[in-house]
Scaffold this active site. Structure first.
Site, PDB file in Angstrom:
ATOM      1  N   SER A 124      54.593 -82.863  21.051  1.00 43.17           N
ATOM      2  CA  SER A 124      55.214 -83.879  20.198  1.00 43.17           C
ATOM      3  C   SER A 124      56.634 -83.487  19.854  1.00 43.17           C
ATOM      4  O   SER A 124      56.948 -82.305  19.692  1.00 43.17           O
ATOM      5  CB  SER A 124      54.394 -84.024  18.901  1.00 43.17           C
ATOM      6  OG  SER A 124      55.087 -84.830  17.975  1.00 43.17           O
ATOM      7  N   TYR A 148      51.058 -80.097  11.360  1.00 45.24           N
ATOM      8  CA  TYR A 148      50.797 -80.732  12.660  1.00 45.24           C
ATOM      9  C   TYR A 148      51.825 -80.256  13.692  1.00 45.24           C
ATOM     10  O   TYR A 148      51.461 -79.799  14.772  1.00 45.24           O
ATOM     11  CB  TYR A 148      50.853 -82.257  12.518  1.00 45.24           C
ATOM     12  CG  TYR A 148      50.960 -82.964  13.840  1.00 45.24           C
ATOM     13  CD1 TYR A 148      52.153 -83.560  14.246  1.00 45.24           C
ATOM     14  CD2 TYR A 148      49.876 -83.010  14.716  1.00 45.24           C
ATOM     15  CE1 TYR A 148      52.259 -84.174  15.472  1.00 45.24           C
ATOM     16  CE2 TYR A 148      49.970 -83.629  15.946  1.00 45.24           C
ATOM     17  CZ  TYR A 148      51.174 -84.211  16.321  1.00 45.24           C
ATOM     18  OH  TYR A 148      51.277 -84.813  17.549  1.00 45.24           O
ATOM     19  N   LYS A 152      51.307 -77.809  17.116  1.00 45.74           N
ATOM     20  CA  LYS A 152      51.701 -78.185  18.481  1.00 45.74           C
ATOM     21  C   LYS A 152      52.619 -77.112  19.074  1.00 45.74           C
ATOM     22  O   LYS A 152      52.501 -76.740  20.247  1.00 45.74           O
ATOM     23  CB  LYS A 152      52.407 -79.548  18.470  1.00 45.74           C
ATOM     24  CG  LYS A 152      51.471 -80.737  18.267  1.00 45.74           C
ATOM     25  CD  LYS A 152      50.505 -80.897  19.440  1.00 45.74           C
ATOM     26  CE  LYS A 152      49.665 -82.149  19.321  1.00 45.74           C
ATOM     27  NZ  LYS A 152      48.736 -82.316  20.469  1.00 45.74           N
TER      28      LYS A 152
HETATM   29  C1  WQD Z   1      58.106 -94.440  11.968  1.00 43.11           C
HETATM   30  C2  WQD Z   1      59.121 -94.979  10.965  1.00 43.11           C
HETATM   31  C3  WQD Z   1      58.689 -94.298   8.714  1.00 43.11           C
HETATM   32  C4  WQD Z   1      54.925 -96.531   8.340  1.00 43.11           C
HETATM   33  C5  WQD Z   1      54.592 -89.684  13.562  1.00 43.11           C
HETATM   34  C6  WQD Z   1      54.317 -88.266  13.949  1.00 43.11           C
HETATM   35  C7  WQD Z   1      54.592 -88.081  15.417  1.00 43.11           C
HETATM   36  C8  WQD Z   1      53.786 -89.071  16.215  1.00 43.11           C
HETATM   37  C9  WQD Z   1      54.128 -90.493  15.765  1.00 43.11           C
HETATM   38  C10 WQD Z   1      51.768 -87.960  16.868  1.00 43.11           C
HETATM   39  C11 WQD Z   1      59.534 -93.951   9.925  1.00 43.11           C
HETATM   40  C12 WQD Z   1      58.548 -95.813   8.854  1.00 43.11           C
HETATM   41  C13 WQD Z   1      56.100 -95.984   8.833  1.00 43.11           C
HETATM   42  C14 WQD Z   1      54.977 -97.479   7.281  1.00 43.11           C
HETATM   43  C15 WQD Z   1      57.376 -97.291   7.271  1.00 43.11           C
HETATM   44  N1  WQD Z   1      52.419 -88.812  16.059  1.00 43.11           N
HETATM   45  N2  WQD Z   1      57.299 -96.362   8.292  1.00 43.11           N
HETATM   46  N3  WQD Z   1      56.213 -97.822   6.782  1.00 43.11           N
HETATM   47  O1  WQD Z   1      56.523 -90.505  11.308  1.00 43.11           O
HETATM   48  O2  WQD Z   1      58.142 -90.995  13.230  1.00 43.11           O
HETATM   49  O3  WQD Z   1      55.955 -89.957  13.744  1.00 43.11           O
HETATM   50  O4  WQD Z   1      53.824 -90.563  14.363  1.00 43.11           O
HETATM   51  O5  WQD Z   1      52.153 -87.418  17.873  1.00 43.11           O
HETATM   52  O6  WQD Z   1      54.249 -86.777  15.776  1.00 43.11           O
HETATM   53  O7  WQD Z   1      55.206 -87.442  13.232  1.00 43.11           O
HETATM   54  O8  WQD Z   1      56.029 -92.316  13.020  1.00 43.11           O
HETATM   55  O9  WQD Z   1      55.238 -94.630  12.840  1.00 43.11           O
HETATM   56  O10 WQD Z   1      54.696 -93.002  10.947  1.00 43.11           O
HETATM   57  O11 WQD Z   1      57.031 -93.842  11.231  1.00 43.11           O
HETATM   58  O12 WQD Z   1      58.476 -97.626   6.783  1.00 43.11           O
HETATM   59  O13 WQD Z   1      53.941 -98.003   6.774  1.00 43.11           O
HETATM   60  O14 WQD Z   1      58.532 -96.053  10.242  1.00 43.11           O
HETATM   61  O15 WQD Z   1      59.339 -93.959   7.493  1.00 43.11           O
HETATM   62  O16 WQD Z   1      60.907 -94.171   9.617  1.00 43.11           O
HETATM   63  P1  WQD Z   1      56.750 -90.921  12.720  1.00 43.11           P
HETATM   64  P2  WQD Z   1      55.669 -93.480  11.986  1.00 43.11           P
END
Ligand code: WQD
Length: 338
Positions: A124, A148, A152
């Protein structure tokens, strides 16, 4: 080739099974169904005319791994099985290290006993942590800020040391950015358990009426519209990267990380607008404060994968949102409805 796919009933695993069998590979799935359902394999089999064996079991179960190795005799392993919720990893560190690190160690020991020398690892981009520069390339410092991410990175280090012990061994470390989207059939897709942590499935559940509104986490980031930016990649492009990595592994030795992203990033607001175009209705949002641990922006430099894996992402943002909407609208309760 005969390919063992751990966690093959999961979101990325199931899409990868279709790409592997389309290329003529024979696959065997090992999954404990802690974050998946057997219905996934039923649907994958209905979409594929390939050979798909499967075993139910945990990647930490030595006896089960030996049984699979003796029965299937894999020539390579694609290792998806693992836990991936950043927030949960902070609350349950020992569980995450047990599954993601000890699980990888147990798998490698079973591969050694079976003489299997090639592995593609689901890593990741969170191994990088706060960006020193963007886009991230593979030389960027690795300083993960979550359990996490650290789990990894530890697994990557184990794989690197394992691969260094023999010129026969190869470990391809795929550092995913943000996987989204669904197969064109809309028969398989992302089906998170409980309340989605990730942006795209949450938006999709708002669109289908399962959630009232998307909470937008923060609008004071140093980005053009103040909301977080991420490098979203279509899950079919990601699946195809695993097939490309398998081909690369046949002629390579040692361990090598590859960023798997598009090089393009989008903000939360841009993702909401794109999804509204795809589903033809407004997505209700509620502005709230930042989520702990989030960073402002992530973007991939995937030029190494483009050049050395002969792989490039081809699905654009509208394909990501349209395929997600097709899956969610046909399966409002994910696989549970089947
Ligand atoms: C994306 C953007 C949030 C939810 C994580 C893990 C990564 C991978 C993918 C496993 C950010 C914003 C999100 C919500 C929001 N997982 N957001 N409201 O955090 O970049 O990555 O998931 O491999 O390893 O770290 O992904 O989709 O959670 O967030 O505003 O309800 O959307 O702040 O800017 P993230 P995400």
């Amino acid at each position: 080739m005969r390919v063992l796919v751990t966690g093959g009933a999961g979101y990325i695993g199931s899409h990868t099974l279709l790409e592997l069998t389309a290329q003529g590979h024979e696959v065997c799935v090992l999954d404990n169904y802690s974050n998946a359902t057997p219905e996934v394999l039923t649907r994958v089999r209905s979409l594929s005319n390939g050979i798909i064996h499967d075993f139910i079991g945990d990647v930490r179960d030595t006896a089960k791994l030996d049984e699979v190795m003796q029965d299937f005799v894999p020539e390579a392993v694609i290792h998806f099985a693992g836990l991936k919720a950043v927030g949960e990893s902070t609350e349950k560190p020992l569980l995450y290290y047990d599954v993601n690190v000890s699980g990888t160690l147990t798998l490698l020991r079973a591969m050694e006993r079976a003489g299997c020398n090639r592995i593609i690892f689901s890593s990741s981009a969170t191994v990088y942590g706060e960006p020193v520069y963007l886009p991230y390339d593979e030389a960027h410092p690795t300083n993960p800020t979550s359990v996490y991410g650290r789990s990894k990175l530890m697994a990557e280090q184990i794989l690197t040391d394992w691969a260094a012990t023999s010129p026969e061994r190869t470990a391809v470390l795929l550092r995913y950015f943000n996987p989204v989207g669904a197969h064109a059939s809309a028969q398989i897709g992302e089906d998170p358990t409980g309340v989605p942590d990730n942006l795209m499935p949450f938006i999709a559940q708002v669109a289908v009426g399962k959630r009232d509104a998307l909470q937008v986490f923060g609008n004071d980031y140093d980005t053009p519209d103040g909301t977080g930016r991420r490098d979203y990649i279509h899950v079919v492009d990601l699946a195809r990267a695993h097939v490309a990595a398998l081909n690369y592994a046949q002629g390579a030795t040692g361990a090598r990380p590859f960023n798997i992203g598009t090089g393009q990033s989008y903000s939360v607001r841009e993702m909401v607008a794109a999804f509204e175009r795809a589903c033809g209705k407004p997505i209700a949002t509620k502005q709230v404060g930042r989520r702990a641990g989030d960073i402002a922006a992530m973007q991939a430099d995937s030029s190494r994968a483009n050049a050395e894996l002969d792989w490039v992402a081809t699905h654009d943002l509208d394909a990501m949102t349209a395929s997600t909407w097709a899956w969610q609208s046909k399966n409002p309760d994910g696989y549970k409805g089947s």
